[in-house]
Write an enzyme that holds these catalytic residues in place. Sequence first.
Site, short mmCIF file in Angstrom:
data_model
loop_
_atom_site.label_atom_id
_atom_site.label_comp_id
_atom_site.label_asym_id
_atom_site.label_seq_id
_atom_site.Cartn_x
_atom_site.Cartn_y
_atom_site.Cartn_z
N TYR A 136 29.65 29.71 -0.48
CA TYR A 136 28.81 28.62 0.06
C TYR A 136 29.76 27.47 0.32
O TYR A 136 29.64 26.42 -0.26
CB TYR A 136 27.77 28.30 -1.02
CG TYR A 136 26.63 27.38 -0.67
CD1 TYR A 136 25.77 27.67 0.38
CD2 TYR A 136 26.38 26.24 -1.44
CE1 TYR A 136 24.69 26.84 0.66
CE2 TYR A 136 25.31 25.41 -1.16
CZ TYR A 136 24.48 25.71 -0.10
OH TYR A 136 23.40 24.89 0.16
N HIS A 141 27.38 22.70 5.93
CA HIS A 141 26.20 23.54 5.68
C HIS A 141 25.52 23.16 4.37
O HIS A 141 24.30 22.98 4.31
CB HIS A 141 26.62 25.02 5.66
CG HIS A 141 25.51 25.95 5.25
ND1 HIS A 141 24.41 26.18 6.04
CD2 HIS A 141 25.33 26.69 4.13
CE1 HIS A 141 23.60 27.03 5.41
NE2 HIS A 141 24.12 27.36 4.27
N ARG A 150 16.38 19.06 -0.77
CA ARG A 150 16.37 18.22 -1.98
C ARG A 150 16.36 16.76 -1.60
O ARG A 150 15.30 16.17 -1.42
CB ARG A 150 17.56 18.58 -2.88
CG ARG A 150 17.38 19.89 -3.65
CD ARG A 150 18.49 20.08 -4.69
NE ARG A 150 19.81 19.94 -4.08
CZ ARG A 150 20.48 20.96 -3.51
NH1 ARG A 150 19.94 22.17 -3.50
NH2 ARG A 150 21.66 20.77 -2.96
N GLU A 207 22.98 33.80 9.52
CA GLU A 207 23.99 32.89 8.99
C GLU A 207 25.33 33.35 9.54
O GLU A 207 25.73 34.49 9.33
CB GLU A 207 24.01 32.89 7.45
CG GLU A 207 22.81 32.16 6.86
CD GLU A 207 22.92 31.92 5.34
OE1 GLU A 207 23.71 32.63 4.67
OE2 GLU A 207 22.21 31.04 4.85
N ASP A 241 24.86 37.03 7.71
CA ASP A 241 24.09 37.12 6.46
C ASP A 241 22.63 36.78 6.79
O ASP A 241 22.15 35.68 6.53
CB ASP A 241 24.68 36.13 5.45
CG ASP A 241 23.99 36.20 4.10
OD1 ASP A 241 23.33 37.21 3.82
OD2 ASP A 241 24.13 35.23 3.32
N TYR A 252 14.24 31.49 -5.03
CA TYR A 252 15.64 31.21 -5.37
C TYR A 252 15.84 30.47 -6.68
O TYR A 252 16.95 30.43 -7.20
CB TYR A 252 16.36 30.50 -4.22
CG TYR A 252 16.28 28.99 -4.21
CD1 TYR A 252 17.37 28.21 -4.60
CD2 TYR A 252 15.12 28.34 -3.80
CE1 TYR A 252 17.30 26.83 -4.56
CE2 TYR A 252 15.05 26.97 -3.77
CZ TYR A 252 16.14 26.21 -4.16
OH TYR A 252 16.07 24.85 -4.13
N LYS A 261 17.91 37.96 1.12
CA LYS A 261 19.22 38.25 1.70
C LYS A 261 19.57 39.74 1.70
O LYS A 261 20.35 40.18 2.54
CB LYS A 261 20.31 37.52 0.89
CG LYS A 261 20.12 36.02 0.78
CD LYS A 261 20.73 35.30 1.94
CE LYS A 261 20.73 33.80 1.71
NZ LYS A 261 21.40 33.09 2.79
CA CA Z 1 25.25 33.24 3.19
#
Ligand code: CA
Length: 423
Positions: A136, A141, A150, A207, A241, A252, A261
Amino acid sequence: MISANDPKLKSWVAVPGESDFPIQNLPFGIFKTKYLTAVAGVAIGDFVLDLVYLHEHGFLDDLNLPIGVFNQKYLNDFFSLGRKKVGEVRGRISELLRHDHSFLRDNKQAREMSLIPMTETQLLLPVSIPNYTDFYSSEEHATNVGSMFRDPKNALLPNWKHLPVGYHGRASSIVISGTPIRRPKGQIKSPDDELPSFCPTRKLDFELEMAFITCSNTALGKGIPVKEAEDHIIGFVLFNDWSARDIQQWEYVPLGPFLSKNFGSTISAWVVTLDAMESFRSEGPEQIPHVLPYLAVEGNKNFDVQLEVLIQADKSEPTTVCRTNFKYMYWSPAQQLAHHTVNGCNIQVGDLYASGTISGPSPGSYGSMLELTWNGQRPLHMPDGTERKFLEDGDTVIMRGHAANGKVRIGFGECRGKLLPAS
Ligand code: CA
């Protein structure tokens, strides 16, 4: 000896100007034809060079390669010979394909037997993938996603600039470019719903990522120092992805993505070697605060690879929705692998490590629909007059990537997948 990356090299195989596969690239893959079962090959222009034929007919003699190393469904055994040996094979192939090298060029039978038009081949998964990890590592991103879900003021979580955040993904559902992907069903609960429901995802996304593949088996308990990390990386592929955002949002917490995913991920067919990417090294972003010593790198560990994503609606023309660059990544592959193993986690030949969605600084450089449409608030306009908040059934997602420095251009081919309706 002339470097296989020398921009002056020319091949006797005609290579179209904008080809992803000039003689300076020579990526490895697995292919089959009407007559051949899965075997190893190298891409050159619009052709695939059959490595089994070359090996069996003495063109790779004195490289001390194991018998049958190319006559296999996957490149794992070949890659396990290590970067140096794989580099020697690439060097020999470069020599055999050079315009001023007559050995293969003037051997009509060998030339005709070993060079197969790519249109007559089917490309297959290049490696058997024992383990898959997804990082990540794009600051843009992570900031975009953090802002959306958030708090824009604290978009990055406190750990983000201290370690390359990642999770263990699912290796079994990684498929080769061209394989259709079925829209998954799952549990979805919008904030306004009292209870979750079970239905096809309404927020199917891509992704845009790149992934590196490792070429060694290390012992459990023994980490890989960041300085040595690149010795274990054989090369790179493009990676999609696929993600179901509504399933992801509900599932999540607290352990991260799961069924949103693991229903499918797509990779491109040709493994572009790290050796070939040497000419396209790039400085990474400045890392402030300073990273802990085990993550500290010297020199250019990022790579300048221009990337684009196109969406093609059913029976329509493809349209580019994103242009970005691999060089924007905050954490480099070397840092990712060092961090992954610093606790003693062992790696295996063929492991796949994806970068995380690659987003650049401007809206047109965001690497997912989630960011491009800002979670559906700003739909994309398609050439056929329709709009996209997320992907529709029948859409094909096409990812492409290439590195260019004014003298040489090498590419990754395509990472392509068509979305089928839910079953
Ligand atoms: Ca990913």
